[in-house]
Design a protein around this motif. Structure first.
Motif, PDB file in Angstrom:
ATOM      1  N   UNK A 321       0.855  -1.185   0.000  1.00 29.68           N
ATOM      2  CA  UNK A 321       0.000   0.000   0.000  1.00 29.68           C
ATOM      3  C   UNK A 321       0.893   1.237   0.000  1.00 29.68           C
ATOM      4  N   UNK A 322       0.741   2.065  -1.025  1.00 28.58           N
ATOM      5  CA  UNK A 322       1.510   3.310  -1.133  1.00 28.58           C
ATOM      6  C   UNK A 322       0.519   4.477  -1.042  1.00 28.58           C
ATOM      7  N   UNK A 323       0.728   5.357  -0.076  1.00 24.03           N
ATOM      8  CA  UNK A 323      -0.234   6.425   0.197  1.00 24.03           C
ATOM      9  C   UNK A 323       0.428   7.791   0.065  1.00 24.03           C
ATOM     10  N   UNK A 324      -0.178   8.633  -0.714  1.00 20.70           N
ATOM     11  CA  UNK A 324       0.230  10.027  -0.836  1.00 20.70           C
ATOM     12  C   UNK A 324      -0.207  10.748   0.446  1.00 20.70           C
ATOM     13  N   UNK A 325       0.755  11.281   1.207  1.00 24.03           N
ATOM     14  CA  UNK A 325       0.422  11.944   2.464  1.00 24.03           C
ATOM     15  C   UNK A 325       0.466  13.471   2.342  1.00 24.03           C
ATOM     16  N   UNK A 350       1.009 -10.599   3.592  1.00 24.25           N
ATOM     17  CA  UNK A 350       2.210  -9.855   3.962  1.00 24.25           C
ATOM     18  C   UNK A 350       2.015  -8.398   3.530  1.00 24.25           C
ATOM     19  N   UNK A 351       1.776  -7.507   4.501  1.00 25.50           N
ATOM     20  CA  UNK A 351       1.430  -6.127   4.203  1.00 25.50           C
ATOM     21  C   UNK A 351       2.644  -5.221   4.334  1.00 25.50           C
ATOM     22  N   UNK A 352       2.846  -4.377   3.320  1.00 23.92           N
ATOM     23  CA  UNK A 352       3.884  -3.345   3.351  1.00 23.92           C
ATOM     24  C   UNK A 352       3.206  -1.996   3.143  1.00 23.92           C
ATOM     25  N   UNK A 353       3.637  -0.994   3.901  1.00 27.17           N
ATOM     26  CA  UNK A 353       2.997   0.318   3.862  1.00 27.17           C
ATOM     27  C   UNK A 353       4.050   1.402   3.647  1.00 27.17           C
ATOM     28  N   UNK A 354       3.818   2.228   2.629  1.00 26.85           N
ATOM     29  CA  UNK A 354       4.742   3.318   2.291  1.00 26.85           C
ATOM     30  C   UNK A 354       3.942   4.610   2.201  1.00 26.85           C
ATOM     31  N   UNK A 355       4.416   5.666   2.849  1.00 25.66           N
ATOM     32  CA  UNK A 355       3.809   6.997   2.748  1.00 25.66           C
ATOM     33  C   UNK A 355       4.825   7.934   2.100  1.00 25.66           C
ATOM     34  N   UNK A 360       9.912   9.613   0.774  1.00 23.81           N
ATOM     35  CA  UNK A 360       9.154   8.392   1.061  1.00 23.81           C
ATOM     36  C   UNK A 360       9.550   7.834   2.420  1.00 23.81           C
ATOM     37  N   UNK A 361       8.573   7.244   3.095  1.00 26.51           N
ATOM     38  CA  UNK A 361       8.782   6.678   4.424  1.00 26.51           C
ATOM     39  C   UNK A 361       8.211   5.273   4.452  1.00 26.51           C
ATOM     40  N   UNK A 362       9.048   4.283   4.765  1.00 26.62           N
ATOM     41  CA  UNK A 362       8.594   2.891   4.852  1.00 26.62           C
ATOM     42  C   UNK A 362       8.037   2.655   6.256  1.00 26.62           C
ATOM     43  N   UNK A 363       6.706   2.503   6.333  1.00 27.77           N
ATOM     44  CA  UNK A 363       6.022   2.327   7.616  1.00 27.77           C
ATOM     45  C   UNK A 363       5.676   0.873   7.890  1.00 27.77           C
ATOM     46  N   UNK A 364       6.268  -0.041   7.126  1.00 27.24           N
ATOM     47  CA  UNK A 364       5.931  -1.458   7.252  1.00 27.24           C
ATOM     48  C   UNK A 364       6.072  -2.004   8.674  1.00 27.24           C
ATOM     49  N   UNK A 365       7.120  -1.648   9.427  1.00 30.97           N
ATOM     50  CA  UNK A 365       7.228  -2.207  10.788  1.00 30.97           C
ATOM     51  C   UNK A 365       6.042  -1.870  11.685  1.00 30.97           C
ATOM     52  N   UNK A 370      -2.277   1.064  13.330  1.00 26.28           N
ATOM     53  CA  UNK A 370      -2.536   2.328  12.623  1.00 26.28           C
ATOM     54  C   UNK A 370      -2.271   3.554  13.485  1.00 26.28           C
ATOM     55  N   UNK A 371      -2.467   3.428  14.773  1.00 28.04           N
ATOM     56  CA  UNK A 371      -2.227   4.563  15.665  1.00 28.04           C
ATOM     57  C   UNK A 371      -0.754   4.965  15.638  1.00 28.04           C
ATOM     58  N   UNK A 372       0.122   3.991  15.817  1.00 27.88           N
ATOM     59  CA  UNK A 372       1.557   4.282  15.788  1.00 27.88           C
ATOM     60  C   UNK A 372       1.990   4.746  14.397  1.00 27.88           C
ATOM     61  N   UNK A 373       1.366   4.181  13.363  1.00 28.44           N
ATOM     62  CA  UNK A 373       1.712   4.581  12.002  1.00 28.44           C
ATOM     63  C   UNK A 373       1.401   6.050  11.768  1.00 28.44           C
TER      64      UNK A 373
END
Length: 478
Positions: A321-325, A350-355, A360-365, A370-373
């Motif tokens: 998931x890549x999100x424009x922030x 297996x979910x990977x999250x990038x904002x 760009x910031x890899x938020x996968x960990x 979602x709160x910490x993200x």
């Protein structure tokens, strides 16, 4: 309507000569509603309407403070506690058992309803203080009570109480029955409160635990908190985090239900069914053994039991998931962060999250939380999707088992270069889903240049309700 005619309508029957005629009471009620409309659409005082309304209010034994825009409903009730009972359920009146109409009572309800509605909906422009916000929240509580709900119930998105029953007078609705409008009133109250929060010194409210606890979590409030979180500390920061978490938990509960209701993977018939009673297929067992029916004994002999298959095919899938922030995509950022965490809890996903904005910031960990993200995001700035693609492409190890969800309005300054990367991802065999907006309302804009090219590529932009994205993801991942 001239001032003289207004005064004549307001006076009704002379005091001391008995009850006013029905038409006179109707005129009085109309005067109060004309004043209500005038105040809602024009803050300037209309002398004729004010004078006539004062005559009506005094004649029916109500306090003139009901016409004072600076007086809160709480202050009126404190001086006249007997009005509290009248305000409860005020706008969901029960019909009279004999079908008659108490016109004097209708005028009283019109005066009380006008006070509550004006205090809530006729807010003044300009900066407000924390005390003014608290006063508005108390007035909104009275409106919710008047609609037959608990204080805070509508702003929390739950319409219940007596209002849900849809009671009305049933006799031409002389007093407003707003019960059918409850679903619309709730979001409107939330929007007004969010607007007031934007016009006030938010840090002052967050520093007061009592005021902070009364805030209704909303997307606009969460956006403000996320933008200002680096400037908060101590009690204010703790209250901000609490509000963000409350909102995240509420949205997550709704989205989790939508994910659970979506379709799941097909049955895996290569796995033998479990031979337990709860899986017994009774209809098939009887059908397959009908040849063993004994008419003489009226008994069916069963040679074999049949069981249902419950195992479903699940292939390990990777969801990127890549999100424009950037500032225009806050709603999508919050919703998709929560949605990613829900899919992260599914087996074999297996979910990977990038904002991204210009970085760009890899938020996968933190994708599972979602709160910490959200606390690690930095909203605003420009937009450069190529930096996010540099992080995303190496994660596509097995294209056939990978879905890439890209959420943005696609207003990019290196558009052609980014589009070429999207086309390469699509040609690799990965499932590519461009998303223009992921909101509860479905509103959002997409760069027309990208929209047309995605259509030509065979990957049209999903732009609308978040349920559409949930359906697309569940179809592919299960």
């Amino acid at each position: 309507m001239t001032q003289d005619s207004i005064q004549d309508n307001a006076q009704g029957a002379p005091v001391g000569t008995g009850p006013a005629a029905p038409d006179s009471q109707e005129n009085r009620r109309q005067v109060l509603y004309w004043r209500l409309l005038a105040r809602l659409f024009d803050p300037e005082e209309q002398a004729g309407l004010e004078s006539a309304s004062l005559s009506v209010v005094e004649d029916i034994g109500l306090p003139p403070a009901l016409l004072d825009p600076d007086a809160s409903v709480d202050s009126v009730v404190q001086r006249h506690p007997e009005l509290a009972a009248e305000l409860d359920g005020l706008m969901t009146p029960e019909p009279d058992p004999d079908g008659s109409r108490d016109r004097t009572a209708e005028v009283r309800r019109a005066a009380l309803a006008s006070k509550v509605l004006l205090n809530v909906f006729a807010t003044r422009p300009g900066e407000i203080t924390a005390g003014q916000l608290a006063r508005w929240q108390a007035d909104a509580d009275w409106l919710e009570r008047a609609l037959g709900c608990e204080p805070g119930e509508l702003r929390g998105g739950k319409a219940g109480g007596r209002a849900a029953a849809g009671n009305g007078t049933g006799h031409g609705a002389p007093t407003p029955d707003l019960s059918r409008l409850v679903p619309e009133i709730g979001p409107e109250l939330g929007a007004i409160e969010a607007g007031l929060v934007q016009r006030m010194r938010l840090r002052e409210v967050l520093a007061d635990p009592r005021l902070a606890a009364r805030l209704t979590p909303s997307m606009s409030l969460v956006e403000q908190l996320l933008r200002d979180k680096d400037n908060l500390s101590g009690v204010a920061l703790a209250n901000a985090k609490s509000l963000i978490k409350r909102y995240v938990d509420e949205v997550a509960q709704v989205l989790r239900t939508q994910v659970e209701k979506a379709t799941v993977g097909e049955l895996d018939r290569s796995v033998p069914p479990k031979r337990v009673f709860r899986n017994l297929d009774l209809d098939r067992t009887i059908w397959k053994n009908l040849t063993n029916w004994s008419p003489e004994e009226e008994r069916l002999y069963v040679d074999r039991l049949y069981y249902r298959h419950t195992s479903r095919k699940t292939t390990p899938q990777r969801l990127i998931v890549v999100v424009d922030q950037s500032g225009s995509m806050v709603d999508s950022m919050v919703n998709c962060t929560i949605l990613a965490s829900i899919f992260a809890g599914l087996p074999k996903v297996d979910v990977h999250l990038i904002a991204y904005d210009t970085q760009a910031l890899d938020l996968t960990p933190w994708a599972h939380d979602p709160f910490e993200t959200l606390l690690r995001t930095k909203l605003g700035g420009g937009t450069d999707g190529t930096v996010a693609m540099a992080l995303a492409q190496p994660k596509i190890a097995e294209p056939r088992n990978t879905v890439v969800v890209w959420i943005s309005d696609f207003y990019e300054w290196r558009g052609q270069e980014l589009y070429d990367s999207f086309a390469a991802v699509h040609r690799s065999g990965a499932k590519f889903i461009p998303v223009g907006s992921v909101t509860s309302s479905g509103r959002g804009s997409v760069n027309p240049w990208f929209r047309e090219r995605f259509k030509d590529l065979g990957t049209p932009v999903i732009s609308g309700h978040i349920k559409k994205l949930v359906h697309e993801l569940k179809t592919f991942l299960t």
